[in-house]
Design an enzyme around this catalytic site. Structure first.
Site, PDB file in Angstrom:
ATOM      1  N   CYS A 254     -56.815 117.083 -59.282  1.00  0.00           N
ATOM      2  CA  CYS A 254     -57.037 116.304 -58.055  1.00  0.00           C
ATOM      3  C   CYS A 254     -57.416 114.868 -58.424  1.00  0.00           C
ATOM      4  O   CYS A 254     -56.934 113.907 -57.807  1.00  0.00           O
ATOM      5  CB  CYS A 254     -58.148 116.922 -57.209  1.00  0.00           C
ATOM      6  SG  CYS A 254     -57.831 118.589 -56.626  1.00  0.00           S
TER       7      CYS A 254
ATOM      8  N   ASP B  72     -87.630 112.224 -78.288  1.00  0.00           N
ATOM      9  CA  ASP B  72     -88.555 111.229 -77.758  1.00  0.00           C
ATOM     10  C   ASP B  72     -89.945 111.585 -78.277  1.00  0.00           C
ATOM     11  O   ASP B  72     -90.209 112.746 -78.612  1.00  0.00           O
ATOM     12  CB  ASP B  72     -88.510 111.273 -76.227  1.00  0.00           C
ATOM     13  CG  ASP B  72     -89.541 110.367 -75.600  1.00  0.00           C
ATOM     14  OD1 ASP B  72     -89.620 109.194 -76.013  1.00  0.00           O
ATOM     15  OD2 ASP B  72     -90.286 110.825 -74.711  1.00  0.00           O
TER      16      ASP B  72
ATOM     17  N   ASP C  54     -85.804 107.969 -70.666  1.00  0.00           N
ATOM     18  CA  ASP C  54     -84.867 108.692 -71.529  1.00  0.00           C
ATOM     19  C   ASP C  54     -83.549 109.012 -70.830  1.00  0.00           C
ATOM     20  O   ASP C  54     -82.618 109.517 -71.465  1.00  0.00           O
ATOM     21  CB  ASP C  54     -85.491 110.023 -71.992  1.00  0.00           C
ATOM     22  CG  ASP C  54     -86.788 109.823 -72.765  1.00  0.00           C
ATOM     23  OD1 ASP C  54     -86.835 108.901 -73.595  1.00  0.00           O
ATOM     24  OD2 ASP C  54     -87.745 110.582 -72.523  1.00  0.00           O
TER      25      ASP C  54
END
Length: 753
Positions: A33, A440, A645
Site C-alpha cells: 500500500c 545510558d 535517550d
C-alpha cells in the site's frame, strides 16, 4: 559557466520554489500500500519527490505550491482508495481518531468472524450429515467472507489494479473460490451427481482462514498504534499556553503565538514553553528529559532554559530565543521521526516468501485448470475445476500466516515471565544479531536517584546530635534538590528539627540560618571559601577522595569551621556489573553514554567494568554515536530510560527501555525491561535467538508442506495410479499444517533463558 555550475543553480532554484511537508496517511494495511501511495504522489503534477513510511503511517512530499496544493495531493491519494490528512493544525488528532476507529472496527470483525466460524467448523468436522447442515454453514459463512472479511477482497483488488499480489490476494482467492464452489454445491448438488461425483463443501476452511488472518492483523495494528503514541507524548511536553509580559501587563497567549524577544513568566511547577535566556529571578529546573541527569539545574540571570523542561519551586522571567520548530524539544521530536522513518518497513520473512509464493500458486492453479481441460478426457471440466480449487485450498496461507505470530506470541509470553516486554517481531528478528550494546548511565546503570552515600563529622557522635538537628532544619527549608537526599537520610535516624532564625537562601551557593545565636551554613565549596571558613585536614582529604569517586560533596559549617561533609551519589545497580560481564562474555562490545561530567562518567564506568564510555553527550550526539557504530556494520542495541535517550533508541537496531523510565523511552523502544535487573538484557538476546529459530522452522515446514502438497493437489499422480486429492482432504491437510506450526511454537514455553 560550467555545466556543473548551471546544474547547481537549477537545483537551488528548485529548492527555493518547493516546500517539503509531512502528512499522515490513512487506510494503509501493508508495505505494498505504501509503495502504491508513494508512486502516485511522485507522479502527481507539481511534486518533485515523495516518500511513504508504512511503519509510522506518514508521507513526506516535496512539491511546488504554485503547481499543486495540499488538496490536490489529497485528491491524488484518495483516487487509489487511501487518504491524506492535510489539516496541519489537527493532523495528530485526526490520525489518532482514524487509527482508533480502524482498530475498533478490526477488533469487531475479528470477534464476530471467530464466533460465526466456530459452529461452521463443528458442523464440517463432526456433523457432515446434519439435515440442512450445508445451508446452515453457508448462511453462517456468508457474513464472515462477505462482510467481516471484506477488507481482504478490497485490498486484493487494490493490488490487482496496480499489477501486484500479496497475502490478501491469496486469502481472497482461496476463501472466495472455496465459498463460491461450496455455495454452488449446496444449491445445485445435481450438477455433480449427474457426473457421478459427490459434491463437497469447504465452508469451514473459508471461515477459519478469515478468522485466523484477522487475528494476526489485529495484533499487528495494536503494536503499531502503541508505537505511534510516542511522538504525541513528546509533543505533550510543551504547554498549550504561556504567560507573556507585554507593556508591563501579563497576557496569556497560545504557544504558537510566541515570537523571539517576548518576555515569558515561569511560576513554580510549570513547564517551560520555548528556549530562552533568564533575565530575572532564580529557580531549579528539571532538565532530565534533555540531559538524562536526575539533579535539577539551577537557573539564574543569563542561564539558558529549554522547552519541555519543568520548573521546580522558584519563579523567573526569561527572553524567548527559539520558538516553534527551532526549540531543542522540536529538534528531538523531528530527529525521532527521522530516525524511525529512515528505516525501511519491516519485511517479515513470510511476506518475502509470499511475494514469490502467491503469484506462483495462482499461476499453478490456472495452469492446472488449462492442462486438465486439454488432456482430461471425459471428465475434463470437472477434474479441471476440482484440481484448480484444490491447489488454492491446499496452498491457503494459514500455516504461513500463523508461522510468525504464534512464535512471536509465545516468545512475548516467555519474555514477560522474565520481566521482558517485547513490542513486535522486528526486535526479535534483530536482537540475536546484536554485537554492540550502548548503556545510558543514569537510571540504567545507576539507580537514577541521589542518595547520601557518606557523612563525615568533625565532632564526636554525642556532639553531633544537636548539629544534625540544625542540619535537618536548614535542609528542610532549602529548595535545592540535593537537600531532599540529606533530609531523607536524617529521617532514618529519627532526627527532628530545631527553631531557626535568619534563614536565607544564598543564590548558587547554599543556605544559612541562626540557632542559639550561632550562624550555620550548608552549601558548596564556593560558599565555604567566600566565608573564609576553615576545613580540617582530614575532612579536606575525605572530600577530595569522595570527589574522585564521582560523589557530589556538600559542606556543613558554622562561622569558624566545617563541621561535616556529606557525599551525595547515584548508586550503581547491583546487577549492572554482572550484566556487563555477561554481555562481554557473549562477545558483545559494551559502551556507556552519559550527559554527566567526565569525572563521574569515568568513576561509574570503572566500577561497572566498562572500558568504552563518552561523557557530556547531548541527545542528538547519542543518536549520532549509534549511527557511527551502524556505519561500521555493527548491529546496535541501545538501552535507556529517559526522553534524552529517545532519539538514540529510535535510531538503534534494537531499542530497550527501562520500565521505571519515561513513557517516551518506553514507547519508542521495541523492548521494555520491567525490572531494574540489567541481566535481563542478555536474557532478551537469548530469547531472540530461540524465537527466530522457531519462526524459521515454522516457515520452513509450512513452505515444504505447500511444496509437496501443491503437486498432489494438481493431480501429478493421476497418470500413474489414478489418484486425485479430494479438496476436503486438502482442507484437512491445511488444518494439520497449522496445528504443527502452533505446536512447534508452543515448545518455546519450556525453553530456558
Amino acid at each position: 559557466m560550467s555545466a556543473t555550475t548551471i546544474d547547481k543553480e537549477k537545483r537551488n532554484m528548485v529548492r527555493q520554489t518547493t516546500v517539503k511537508k509531512t502528512f499522515p496517511v490513512l487506510e494503509m494495511t501493508c508495505a505494498a500500500c505504501a509503495i502504491s501511495v508513494e508512486s502516485m504522489l511522485k507522479s502527481a503534477a507539481g511534486v518533485k519527490d515523495a516518500g511513504v513510511n508504512f511503519a509510522n503511517q506518514s508521507a513526506w512530499v516535496e512539491y511546488d505550491p504554485s503547481m499543486a496544493t495540499t488538496a490536490d495531493l489529497q485528491k491524488t491519494v484518495r483516487s487509489i482508495g487511501y487518504d491524506l490528512v492535510i489539516d496541519e493544525a489537527n493532523s495528530t488528532e485526526i490520525k489518532e481518531a482514524a487509527q482508533k476507529e480502524h482498530y475498533r472496527s478490526l477488533q469487531q470483525r475479528t470477534v464476530w468472524a471467530s464466533i460465526l466460524s466456530l459452529p461452521v467448523v463443528i458442523i464440517g468436522m463432526f456433523f457432515m450429515d446434519l439435515p440442512y447442515g450445508n445451508y446452515i454453514s453457508m448462511l453462517l459463512t456468508l457474513p464472515v467472507v462477505g462482510w467481516f472479511g471484506r477488507t481482504f477482497f478490497i485490498n486484493a483488488w487494490k493490488q490487482a489494479r496496480h499489477g501486484k499480489a500479496n497475502m490478501d490476494t491469496l486469502v481472497a482467492l482461496s476463501t472466495g473460490i472455496a465459498f463460491l464452489l461450496s455455495a454452488f454445491n449446496t444449491i445445485n448438488p445435481g450438477f455433480w451427481h449427474a457426473r457421478g461425483i459427490h459434491p463437497h463443501v469447504y465452508y469451514e476452511a473459508a471461515a477459519v482462514i478469515i478468522a485466523f488472518i484477522s487475528l494476526g492483523k489485529l495484533l499487528e495494528e495494536r503494536a503499531k498504534y502503541n508505537t505511534s503514541s510516542a511522538i504525541k507524548k513528546l509533543m505533550g511536553l510543551q504547554p498549550k499556553t504561556v504567560r507573556v509580559l507585554m507593556n508591563g501587563q501579563e497576557q496569556e497567549l497560545p504557544v504558537s503565538a510566541v515570537l523571539p524577544g517576548y518576555t515569558i513568566l515561569v511560576r513554580p511547577g510549570e513547564k517551560i514553553a520555548v528556549d530562552g535566556i533568564v533575565v530575572s529571578g532564580s529557580s531549579f529546573v528539571d532538565e532530565s528529559m534533555i540531559t538524562g541527569e536526575p539533579v535539577p539545574v539551577q537557573k539564574q540571570k543569563d542561564s539558558k532554559v529549554f522547552a519541555g523542561t519543568v520548573n521546580q519551586k522558584g519563579s523567573f522571567q526569561f527572553i524567548a530565543e527559539k520558538v516553534g520548530n527551532d526549540t531543542m524539544l522540536a529538534h528531538i521530536i523531528q530527529m525521532v521521526q527521522e530516525a524511525q522513518g529512515s528505516k525501511a518497513p519491516v519485511q517479515k520473512l513470510v511476506d518475502k516468501i509470499a511475494g514469490i509464493f502467491v503469484p506462483v500458486v495462482i499461476g499453478i492453479s490456472i495452469l492446472t485448470f488449462a492442462v486438465w481441460m486439454l488432456a482430461g478426457g471425459d471428465h475434463a471440466f470437472t477434474n479441471a475445476l476440482l484440481t484448480a480449487v484444490t491447489v488454492l485450498v491446499i496452498a491457503c496461507p494459514c500455516a504461513l500466516g500463523l508461522a510468525t505470530p504464534t512464535a512471536i506470541m509465545v516468545g512475548i509470553g516467555k519474555g514477560a515471565e522474565h520481566n521482558i516486554l517485547i513490542k513486535d517481531a522486528e526486535s526479535l528478528e534483530l536482537a540475536y544479531k546484536v554485537n554492540a550494546v550502548i548503556l545510558d548511565k543514569t537510571g540504567t546503570i545507576t539507580e537514577g536517584k541521589p542518595v547520601v552515600a557518606q557523612m563525615n563529622w568533625l565532632a564526636s557522635e554525642k556532639e553531633n546530635i544537636v548539629l544534625k538537628q540544625v542540619l535537618y532544619s536548614l535542609e528542610v527549608r532549602s529548595e535545592h534538590p540535593l537537600a531532599e537526599a540529606v533530609v531523607n537520610e536524617l529521617k532514618k535516624e529519627s532526627v527532628s528539627g530545631v527553631p531557626l532564625s535568619g534563614f536565607e537562601s544564598i543564590t548558587a551557593r547554599g543556605v544559612t540560618g541562626l540557632f542559639n545565636s550561632v550562624r550555620y551554613y550548608v552549601g558548596n565549596r564556593q560558599l565555604i571559601d567566600e566565608k573564609h571558613i576553615s576545613i580540617h585536614q582530614h575532612l579536606q582529604s575525605a572530600a577530595s577522595l569522595l570527589q574522585q569517586q564521582a560523589h557530589t560533596v556538600i559542606y556543613f559549617a558554622d562561622q569558624q569551621q566545617v563541621l561535616a561533609i556529606i557525599a551525595i551519589a547515584d548508586k550503581i545497580k547491583s546487577s549492572s556489573v554482572k550484566a556487563v560481564e555477561q554481555l562481554q562474555n557473549m562477545g558483545i562490545e559494551v559502551y556507556m553514554l552519559t550527559g554527566d561530567n567526565q569525572q563521574t562518567a569515568e568513576a561509574v564506568a570503572r566500577e561497572a567494568g566498562i572500558t568504552q564510555f563518552t561523557a557530556g553527550m547531548l541527545p542528538h550526539e547519542k543518536a549520532e554515536f549509534v549511527k557511527k557504530l551502524q556505519e561500521q556494520n555493527k548491529v546496535v542495541a541501545m538501552v535507556g530510560d529517559g526522553i534524552n535517550d529517545s532519539q538514540a533508541l529510535a535510531q538503534a537496531d534494537v531499542s530497550i527501555a527501562m520500565g521505571k523510565g519515561s513513557d517516551i523511552a518506553m514507547d519508542v523502544a521495541k523492548m521494555t525491561l520491567i525490572t531494574s535487573d540489567l541481566q535481563s538484557i542478555p536474557r532478551a538476546l537469548v530469547l531472540s535467538r530461540k524465537t527466530v529459530r522457531t519462526i524459521r522452522q515454522n516457515l520452513f515446514w509450512a513452505f515444504i508442506y505447500n511444496l509437496s502438497g501443491i503437486p498432489l493437489a494438481a493431480g501429478v499422480l493421476y497418470a500413474f495410479n489414478g489418484f486425485l486429492l479430494n479438496p476436503m482432504i486438502a482442507g484437512a491437510a491445511m488444518a494439520l499444517s497449522s496445528v504443527s506450526v502452533v505446536t512447534n511454537s508452543l515448545r518455546l514455553k519450556t525453553t530456558k533463558l
